[in-house]
Design a protein around this motif. Structure first.
Motif, mmCIF file in Angstrom:
data_model
loop_
_atom_site.group_PDB
_atom_site.id
_atom_site.type_symbol
_atom_site.label_atom_id
_atom_site.label_comp_id
_atom_site.label_asym_id
_atom_site.label_seq_id
_atom_site.Cartn_x
_atom_site.Cartn_y
_atom_site.Cartn_z
ATOM 1 N N LEU A 277 -14.136 -44.819 -19.070
ATOM 2 C CA LEU A 277 -14.573 -43.610 -18.365
ATOM 3 C C LEU A 277 -14.152 -42.322 -19.077
ATOM 4 N N SER A 279 -14.997 -39.986 -21.514
ATOM 5 C CA SER A 279 -16.141 -39.549 -22.320
ATOM 6 C C SER A 279 -15.727 -38.725 -23.539
ATOM 7 N N PRO A 332 -19.857 -43.750 -14.663
ATOM 8 C CA PRO A 332 -19.292 -42.453 -15.087
ATOM 9 C C PRO A 332 -19.552 -41.313 -14.112
ATOM 10 N N LYS A 335 -16.800 -41.442 -11.757
ATOM 11 C CA LYS A 335 -15.482 -41.753 -12.327
ATOM 12 C C LYS A 335 -14.934 -43.031 -11.690
#
Length: 367
Positions: A277, A279, A332, A335
């Motif tokens: 998660l 990024s 994502p 989250k």
């Protein structure tokens, strides 16, 4: 403005507590429901949400006994291992160790002219996206074995593993016929994933466990994750094939383990979710890059199945052995990560796992 900020900050503990209650309630509800299905004796569920972790475990790892799974129970995660292999390949791309367009034969000795069709060769990208045209398994004896649904599948697979090696794999690979040009059709291949293991070890000059440690395991303190675990790690669970009363033997992993050889526990999987998660991690971003379209909403990244719907773009992978099955999802947009593992392996288990994840998702995000 100052008073509004103070009010907002004062509400954070309440919001966090409400989130925890909501997630724990959802896990409890779905875990108990999962346990009611025929042949299921245990299930472990882990959720990562907004930096917080939640786990619950249900049932018994051993039929007729009270052996409850815990956060420290180590499971074979089967093909979810491929997502870790994909991470290593993405790292190799960023490290300029290889390119997705590289022909796989450039990393092999002479004698693999069969790994091309009408002069179109298999590339690294084809291996990552299951579009190489390579078979599901090597040796050929394994193909169709699990589909037979025979009670003795675990023992038959163990006997094949005992007599198979990396050298035999590479020898068999020399005679695999391709029936069409690579890159056109999705056909799931453990052979392609194991070949990537060979390539990774070749370009880095290190074994897979060392590569995993250096890539992320050490940094994330994932101490109970690996292909060849230490003899001190005795919490490796066994499970059941279909309705067998006898537990299936654990896999030997006589090849590289990049197709399905990783073992880990829920504690480490939650850390892995946090990594996926992130990024801002360039390797994660590269490993999530879509490489092959399977339709309007389905894509394939570095082994990840990529799906787009009202919950945004998500990443998932299923894994199974003759004793355990699991499914890992990454969302994502929220989250959020969800992992669910059971000690039963049968033809209906994947659907049951997937439906449970979808129910958890619906209860957690309330969209």
């Amino acid at each position: 403005m100052k008073h509004a900020l103070i009010l907002l900050l004062s509400l954070i503990p309440i919001i966090t507590l409400a989130q925890a209650d909501q997630i724990n309630s959802a896990i409890s509800k779905q875990g108990e429901a999962f346990l009611k299905h025929k042949d299921i004796t245990s299930v472990s569920i882990g959720v990562y949400k907004n930096g917080q972790t939640y786990t619950q475990h249900f049932g018994s790892l051993v039929k007729g006994q009270d052996v409850a799974p815990t956060d420290q129970t180590i499971y074979e995660i089967g093909s979810v291992s491929k997502t870790m292999t994909g991470y290593l390949v993405a790292k190799a791309v960023i490290d300029n160790k290889l390119n997705l367009s590289d022909e796989v034969t450039q990393y092999l000795p002479a004698g693999y002219d069969n790994l091309a069709f009408n002069e179109k060769p298999i590339t690294i990208q084809h291996l990552l996206t299951h579009t190489s045209g390579l078979p599901m398994f090597l040796p050929e004896d394994v193909n169709g074995l699990f589909e037979s649904l025979s009670p003795d599948v675990p023992q038959k697979y163990l006997e094949i593993e005992k007599h198979y090696s990396k050298a035999k794999f590479l020898k068999d690979l020399e005679s695999v016929p391709l029936k069409q040009a690579p890159g056109n059709e999705y056909a799931y291949s453990n052979v392609g994933a194991e070949l990537l293991g060979y390539i990774l070890e070749t370009i880095y000059g290190q074994n897979l466990d060392k590569l995993l440690q250096e890539a992320f395991l050490s940094r994330l303190t994932m101490r109970n994750t690996g292909i060849q675990l230490s003899t001190e790690q005795k919490n490796l669970a066994k499970g059941y094939w279909m309705n067998n009363e006898q537990q299936s033997p654990n896999q030997l992993n006589t090849l590289w383990g990049t197709a399905g050889g990783v073992k880990t526990n829920m504690e480490d999987l939650l850390k892995y979710m946090a990594l996926q998660l992130n990024s801002e991690n360039p390797i994660v971003s590269e490993s999530h890059r879509e490489l092959f379209a399977r339709g309007k909403t389905a894509q394939v990244a570095y082994f990840w199945n990529v799906w787009t719907d009202k919950y945004g773009t998500s990443y998932n992978h299923h894994g199974g052995t003759s004793g355990t099955q699991n499914w890992l999802y990454i969302f994502p947009k929220y989250k959020l990560g969800i992992s669910i593992i059971t000690n039963n392996s049968g033809p209906k288990t994947p659907t049951l796992l997937n439906k449970t994840v979808k129910k958890l998702l619906k209860e957690i995000v309330k969209d």
